[in-house]
Structures are given as C-alpha cells and as structure tokens.
Design a protein around this motif. Structure first.
Motif, short mmCIF file in Angstrom:
data_model
loop_
_atom_site.label_atom_id
_atom_site.label_comp_id
_atom_site.label_asym_id
_atom_site.label_seq_id
_atom_site.Cartn_x
_atom_site.Cartn_y
_atom_site.Cartn_z
N ALA A 37 16.06 18.06 -18.97
CA ALA A 37 17.06 19.04 -18.53
C ALA A 37 17.97 18.45 -17.46
O ALA A 37 19.12 18.89 -17.31
CB ALA A 37 16.37 20.28 -17.98
N LYS A 38 17.47 17.46 -16.74
CA LYS A 38 18.25 16.81 -15.68
C LYS A 38 18.76 15.43 -16.10
O LYS A 38 19.35 14.72 -15.28
CB LYS A 38 17.42 16.69 -14.40
CG LYS A 38 17.03 18.02 -13.79
CD LYS A 38 16.26 17.82 -12.49
CE LYS A 38 15.91 19.15 -11.85
NZ LYS A 38 15.13 18.98 -10.59
N ASN A 39 18.49 15.03 -17.32
CA ASN A 39 18.90 13.70 -17.80
C ASN A 39 18.42 12.60 -16.86
O ASN A 39 19.16 11.66 -16.53
CB ASN A 39 20.42 13.62 -17.94
CG ASN A 39 20.93 14.17 -19.26
OD1 ASN A 39 20.21 14.90 -19.94
ND2 ASN A 39 22.15 13.86 -19.61
N THR A 40 17.17 12.71 -16.43
CA THR A 40 16.65 11.78 -15.43
C THR A 40 15.26 11.30 -15.81
O THR A 40 14.44 12.08 -16.31
CB THR A 40 16.61 12.44 -14.04
OG1 THR A 40 17.92 12.90 -13.68
CG2 THR A 40 16.12 11.47 -12.98
N VAL A 41 15.03 10.02 -15.58
CA VAL A 41 13.70 9.44 -15.76
C VAL A 41 13.26 8.89 -14.41
O VAL A 41 14.08 8.44 -13.62
CB VAL A 41 13.71 8.36 -16.85
CG1 VAL A 41 14.63 7.20 -16.49
CG2 VAL A 41 12.31 7.86 -17.14
N GLY A 74 0.79 -1.22 0.00
CA GLY A 74 0.00 0.00 0.00
C GLY A 74 0.82 1.27 0.00
O GLY A 74 0.28 2.36 -0.22
N GLY A 75 2.11 1.12 0.23
CA GLY A 75 2.98 2.29 0.28
C GLY A 75 3.45 2.73 -1.09
O GLY A 75 3.02 2.19 -2.12
N SER A 76 4.36 3.72 -1.09
CA SER A 76 4.84 4.31 -2.33
C SER A 76 6.36 4.42 -2.32
O SER A 76 6.98 4.54 -1.26
CB SER A 76 4.25 5.71 -2.52
OG SER A 76 2.85 5.67 -2.63
N LEU A 77 6.92 4.39 -3.51
CA LEU A 77 8.33 4.66 -3.72
C LEU A 77 8.47 5.41 -5.03
O LEU A 77 7.66 5.24 -5.94
CB LEU A 77 9.16 3.37 -3.80
CG LEU A 77 9.49 2.62 -2.51
CD1 LEU A 77 10.18 1.30 -2.84
CD2 LEU A 77 10.34 3.45 -1.58
N ARG A 78 9.54 6.21 -5.12
CA ARG A 78 9.85 6.90 -6.36
C ARG A 78 11.26 6.52 -6.78
O ARG A 78 12.22 6.83 -6.07
CB ARG A 78 9.75 8.40 -6.20
CG ARG A 78 9.86 9.17 -7.52
CD ARG A 78 10.11 10.63 -7.27
NE ARG A 78 9.87 11.44 -8.46
CZ ARG A 78 10.36 12.66 -8.61
NH1 ARG A 78 11.12 13.21 -7.67
NH2 ARG A 78 10.09 13.35 -9.71
N LEU A 79 11.35 5.86 -7.90
CA LEU A 79 12.65 5.50 -8.45
C LEU A 79 13.14 6.59 -9.39
O LEU A 79 12.34 7.20 -10.10
CB LEU A 79 12.58 4.17 -9.20
CG LEU A 79 12.04 2.97 -8.44
CD1 LEU A 79 12.13 1.72 -9.30
CD2 LEU A 79 12.74 2.77 -7.12
N SER A 80 14.44 6.79 -9.39
CA SER A 80 15.08 7.74 -10.30
C SER A 80 16.14 7.01 -11.10
O SER A 80 16.75 6.05 -10.61
CB SER A 80 15.72 8.90 -9.54
OG SER A 80 14.76 9.63 -8.82
N CYS A 81 16.38 7.48 -12.30
CA CYS A 81 17.43 6.93 -13.14
C CYS A 81 18.15 8.10 -13.79
O CYS A 81 17.58 8.81 -14.62
CB CYS A 81 16.85 6.01 -14.20
SG CYS A 81 18.04 5.44 -15.43
N ALA A 82 19.39 8.30 -13.37
CA ALA A 82 20.20 9.39 -13.90
C ALA A 82 21.08 8.86 -15.03
O ALA A 82 21.74 7.84 -14.88
CB ALA A 82 21.07 9.98 -12.80
N ALA A 83 21.06 9.58 -16.14
CA ALA A 83 21.81 9.14 -17.31
C ALA A 83 22.94 10.10 -17.63
O ALA A 83 22.81 11.31 -17.49
CB ALA A 83 20.87 9.06 -18.51
N SER A 84 24.05 9.54 -18.06
CA SER A 84 25.16 10.36 -18.52
C SER A 84 24.99 10.58 -20.02
O SER A 84 24.20 9.89 -20.68
CB SER A 84 26.49 9.66 -18.26
OG SER A 84 26.57 8.46 -19.03
N GLY A 85 25.72 11.53 -20.55
CA GLY A 85 25.68 11.74 -22.00
C GLY A 85 24.76 12.87 -22.39
O GLY A 85 23.78 13.16 -21.72
N ARG A 86 25.07 13.49 -23.51
CA ARG A 86 24.34 14.67 -23.96
C ARG A 86 23.12 14.32 -24.78
O ARG A 86 22.33 15.20 -25.09
CB ARG A 86 25.27 15.56 -24.80
CG ARG A 86 26.50 16.03 -24.06
CD ARG A 86 27.40 16.87 -24.95
NE ARG A 86 28.60 17.32 -24.26
CZ ARG A 86 29.57 18.02 -24.82
NH1 ARG A 86 29.47 18.37 -26.10
NH2 ARG A 86 30.62 18.38 -24.12
#
Length: 124
Positions: free
Chosen positions: A75-79, A15-27
């Motif tokens: 802008a942050k290279n993040t999903v 029932g809880g929540s989490l937020r995953l982030s994925c930071a990418a390198s490269g232009r």
C-alpha cells in the motif's frame, strides 16, 4: 520508468540495529518481487534478502539469516530491511532492486531496476 530510493543507512556500533527503507515509484510495485543486495569496497555485489510479490515468501543469505528481516508494504510501495545484531562485516552500500518476476531469486541478473544505494557502516 521505475525509481527506487533507499534510506535509513548510517553509522552504528557492532550489535546495533538499523532499518532500511526502499520507496518505489510506479503503480505496479506489488506485481514484483523485491530484493536487497550489498557491496563492500573491493568486493562484488552480493545478495542479502528477497521477498515475493505478496510478502509471504522470503529468502536470505546465510550470512544474515536470523539477524535481518525483509518485509514490504504494498500500500506504501515500500520494502524494508530490518538489520539487527550488526557486525563490522555488514559494512557496505546496500541496494534495493526490483525483480523481473514475482518469486524470490538470489540472482542479481534477474533484477532490472536498482536504487542508488545507502551506506551502512558498522564500527567494532
């Protein structure tokens, strides 16, 4: 070379929540669709969600539709993967991946770069 680094996994009650982030390198992050996959012990890696290069088209596995939301900030290279109403069956290692193209696809063979994964454990 592209490097993807996931974060945000952990242990949460059902029932809880989490937020995953994925930071990418490269232009060239914004040129590609991105996807999230997961793999539970003893099971094959499966598609969870994907988002196109502009962030205006998404796709979800039926098992997570209505509970998970994928988004991106070029802008942050993040999903991101916002996971709500988590269930024990969501327990898995979650991976982000970069697609070869710009449109969403559920086919993991269409993804060429993968992160190392982050563990999500949902207790009942």
């Amino acid at each position: 070379q592209v490097h993807l680094v996931e974060s945000g996994g952990g242990l949460v009650q059902a029932g809880g929540s989490l937020r995953l982030s994925c930071a990418a390198s490269g232009r060239t992050f914004s040129f590609y669709a991105m996807g999230w996959f997961r793999q539970a012990p003893g099971k094959e890696r499966e598609f969870v969600a994907a988002i196109n290069w502009r962030g205006d088209r998404t796709s979800y596995a039926d098992s997570v539709k209505g509970r998970f939301t994928v988004s991106r900030d070029n802008a942050k290279n993040t999903v991101y993967l916002q996971m709500n109403s988590l269930k024990p069956e969501d327990t898995a290692v979650y991976y982000c991946a970069r697609c070869r193209g710009v449109t969403v696809t559920t086919n993991l063979h269409e993804y060429d770069y993968w992160g190392q994964g982050t563990q999500v454990t949902v207790s009942s």
